[in-house]
Design a protein around this motif. Structure first.
Motif, short mmCIF file in Angstrom:
data_model
loop_
_atom_site.label_atom_id
_atom_site.label_comp_id
_atom_site.label_asym_id
_atom_site.label_seq_id
_atom_site.Cartn_x
_atom_site.Cartn_y
_atom_site.Cartn_z
N THR A 281 50.16 30.53 42.65
CA THR A 281 48.79 30.33 43.14
C THR A 281 47.95 29.51 42.18
OG1 THR A 281 48.93 32.39 44.40
CG2 THR A 281 46.73 31.53 43.94
N PRO A 282 47.86 29.87 40.88
CA PRO A 282 47.05 29.02 39.99
C PRO A 282 47.67 27.64 39.79
CG PRO A 282 48.15 30.75 38.74
CD PRO A 282 48.33 31.08 40.18
N ALA A 284 49.28 25.92 42.02
CA ALA A 284 48.92 25.13 43.20
C ALA A 284 47.47 24.66 43.12
CB ALA A 284 49.16 25.95 44.46
N SER A 285 46.58 25.54 42.64
CA SER A 285 45.17 25.16 42.50
C SER A 285 45.01 24.05 41.48
CB SER A 285 44.34 26.37 42.11
OG SER A 285 44.41 27.37 43.12
N ILE A 286 45.68 24.18 40.33
CA ILE A 286 45.57 23.15 39.30
C ILE A 286 46.11 21.82 39.83
CG2 ILE A 286 46.47 22.45 37.05
CD1 ILE A 286 46.42 25.40 36.25
N GLY A 288 46.23 20.84 42.91
CA GLY A 288 45.32 20.32 43.91
C GLY A 288 44.10 19.65 43.30
N TYR A 289 43.48 20.31 42.33
CA TYR A 289 42.32 19.71 41.69
C TYR A 289 42.70 18.45 40.90
CZ TYR A 289 39.41 23.68 42.97
OH TYR A 289 38.70 24.61 43.68
N ALA A 305 35.31 20.44 39.30
CA ALA A 305 36.78 20.43 39.41
C ALA A 305 37.42 20.86 38.09
CB ALA A 305 37.27 19.05 39.81
N ARG A 308 37.18 24.57 37.71
CA ARG A 308 38.17 25.30 38.49
C ARG A 308 39.56 25.21 37.87
NH1 ARG A 308 36.62 29.14 40.43
NH2 ARG A 308 38.47 29.21 41.75
N VAL A 309 39.88 24.03 37.33
CA VAL A 309 41.18 23.89 36.64
C VAL A 309 41.23 24.81 35.44
CG1 VAL A 309 42.62 22.32 35.29
CG2 VAL A 309 41.65 21.56 37.47
N GLN A 312 41.66 28.49 36.61
CA GLN A 312 43.03 28.79 37.05
C GLN A 312 44.00 28.79 35.87
OE1 GLN A 312 43.92 29.85 39.97
NE2 GLN A 312 41.83 29.64 40.79
N ARG A 315 43.49 32.05 34.14
CA ARG A 315 44.13 33.12 34.89
C ARG A 315 45.65 33.12 34.69
NH1 ARG A 315 44.62 33.45 41.44
NH2 ARG A 315 45.86 35.37 41.52
#
Length: 494
Positions: A281-282, A284-286, A288-289, A305, A308-309, A312, A315
């Motif tokens: 999950t993290p 994928a977020s990294i 994506g950003y 952005a 958020r990176v 994640q 986390r």
């Protein structure tokens, strides 16, 4: 895997030449042969002694009668006419002496007459003194004799009787003893074979059970329903029963160990799946950003952005650190062991939790005997235990929930209790609440606007507590949930 059928007919093990059954029968047979041989030899020896004693007495009586008969006769120095008297048995031998030499010797023939001994036959009687002692001599043509010579005040004379009757009786006794012993041994060997076979039959079934279990593939899959030794073959009062009991215990231990191995493998697979999901999950977020910033799209500010990176990444870093901590604790790596004031540590953790969850009602109570709660351990790890318990209470209870933290201390142990009046833990989840990646939300979905955990907090708290030789317990019902951490007091053991 296919479960072995219970109650199935087990194959009988093949018994070879050197099997236990054969060795037992041979041992019993040899022992009986030795006993029979000893009894037969003893009987023959006693009988021989008795018969020789009787023959010696008759030879002595014959010599005395011969000497008495010569005293009543008027014949010359070679007169042996007394052999014609009644009562002389066939084969009776008599001789006269002169200057220690045999000068006349005769024997009673089967027709009742006397036969003069030849020079060779007389030579077999030389060397016998007239002292009344008994001798055994072999006379050519006549056989073996038992002889004696007496002198004294009378006429020196020699008398003898054949030993063939005695020898025949002894030989017959040996034949009878051998026949009886052979028949007895054959019967005993047959009975021993039957008894040994019957007694070893349970051992054969035990061996067949062991062979049945040995054929089961134990290196893969779920193993259940292993064959056991039948109850009839587990009597602890017999040696075979003791073997059966021991084998059943061994099979129980093997089956439970394999079941535990299977549970461990299942937990490991579930752990890997959960860890992969949590890390994916993290990541994928990294990703994506990062793609968003690379494309140059301006729908979102670059600073947001990057925030958020960073979030994640933090986390994911926290999750990896938690996994590494659990791995170190599983390996049994030693922790620091300093004297820690548990009351101060808990008070600091409660202040931190109050700052993070001001919407909850936080209470702290100290119940100390002697004014302090000292334990031995790693202060940072113990702080992590308390912080995880407080975070768990904050995240899984609604705002306004009363959370009470109690520190109790005695001379032997210290206890930290974290109690809340929230909805409680679901009963189905309670047995596995300290397992890794255990969450009330089995689908791993996130509640919008609500902080979610990874399911490692309670597992880490339990592992750290165990590493400090303590224990972590939980009791929960609607309206009351309590976690209690029990640790040995400084310098003590639980």
């Amino acid at each position: 895997m296919r479960r072995p059928r219970r109650g199935a007919r087990l194959p009988r093990p093949r018994l070879g030449r050197r099997s236990l059954r054969v060795r037992l029968v041979v041992f019993i047979s040899v022992a009986m042969v030795a006993v029979c041989a000893a009894m037969a030899l003893t009987t023959v020896f006693v009988q021989r002694v008795y018969l020789l004693g009787d023959l010696d007495q008759r030879v002595t009586d014959a010599a005395e009668r011969s000497q008495g008969g010569l005293q009543r006769r008027t014949g010359g120095a070679t007169d042996l006419g007394f052999l014609n008297e009644r009562g002389q048995p066939t084969g009776t031998l008599a001789a006269r002496f002169s200057d220690g030499q045999v000068i006349a010797a005769e024997v009673v023939t089967p027709d009742g007459r006397q036969q003069v001994l030849t020079a060779a036959q007389r030579a077999a009687l030389d060397g016998i003194t007239t002292d009344g002692s008994l001798h055994t001599r072999t006379v050519p043509g006549l056989g073996t004799y038992r002889v004696t010579a007496i002198g004294g005040d009378g006429v020196p004379v020699l008398a003898g009787l054949p030993m063939h009757d005695v020898q025949r009786m002894i030989d017959g006794l040996v034949v009878v003893e051998a026949g009886i012993a052979s028949a007895g041994l054959a019967a005993a060997a047959g009975a021993a074979t039957v008894v040994v076979r019957r007694q070893l039959r349970p051992l054969g079934r035990v061996a067949a059970t062991a062979a049945e279990v040995a054929r089961v593939p134990l290196d893969r899959g779920e193993v259940t329903g292993l064959t056991r030794v039948p109850t009839a073959d587990t009597d602890p009062g017999t040696e075979t029963g003791q073997v059966g009991v021991g084998l059943n215990r061994l099979i129980d231990h093997v089956e439970s160990s394999l079941a535990e191995r299977q549970r461990t493998e299942d937990r490991m697979r579930r752990f890997l799946a959960d860890a992969s999901h949590e890390l994916r999950t993290p990541l994928a977020s990294i990703a994506g950003y990062a793609e968003f910033m690379r494309s140059g799209t301006r729908t979102m500010a670059p600073e947001l952005a990057w925030d958020r990176v960073a979030a994640q990444s933090a986390r994911m870093t926290g999750l990896v650190e938690d996994l590494l901590l659990l791995a170190r604790l599983d390996e049994g790596r030693p922790l620091r062991s300093d004297e820690v004031n548990l009351a101060t540590l808990v008070a600091e953790a409660v202040w931190d939790a109050r700052a993070a969850g001001a919407e909850h009602d936080w209470q702290l109570a100290l119940r100390l005997d002697g004014g302090r709660a000292a334990v031995s351990g790693d202060a940072s790890r113990l702080h992590q235990v308390v912080a995880n318990l407080l975070a768990n209470a904050r995240l899984h209870t609604p705002p306004g929930t009363k959370i009470t933290v109690v520190v109790e201390a005695t001379d032997t142990h210290c206890v930290v209790r974290v109690r809340d009046d929230g909805p409680g833990i679901p009963p189905a989840l309670l047995p596995s609440v300290f397992e890794r990646f255990t969450r009330a939300d089995a689908s791993r979905s996130r509640v919008p606007g609500r902080e979610g955990g990874t399911g490692l907090g309670l597992a880490i708290a339990a592992a750290i507590t165990e590493a400090h030789e303590g224990r972590l317990d939980v009791a929960s019902e609607p309206g009351r949930t309590e976690f209690s951490v029990t640790l040995p007091a400084h310098g003590r053991e639980l």
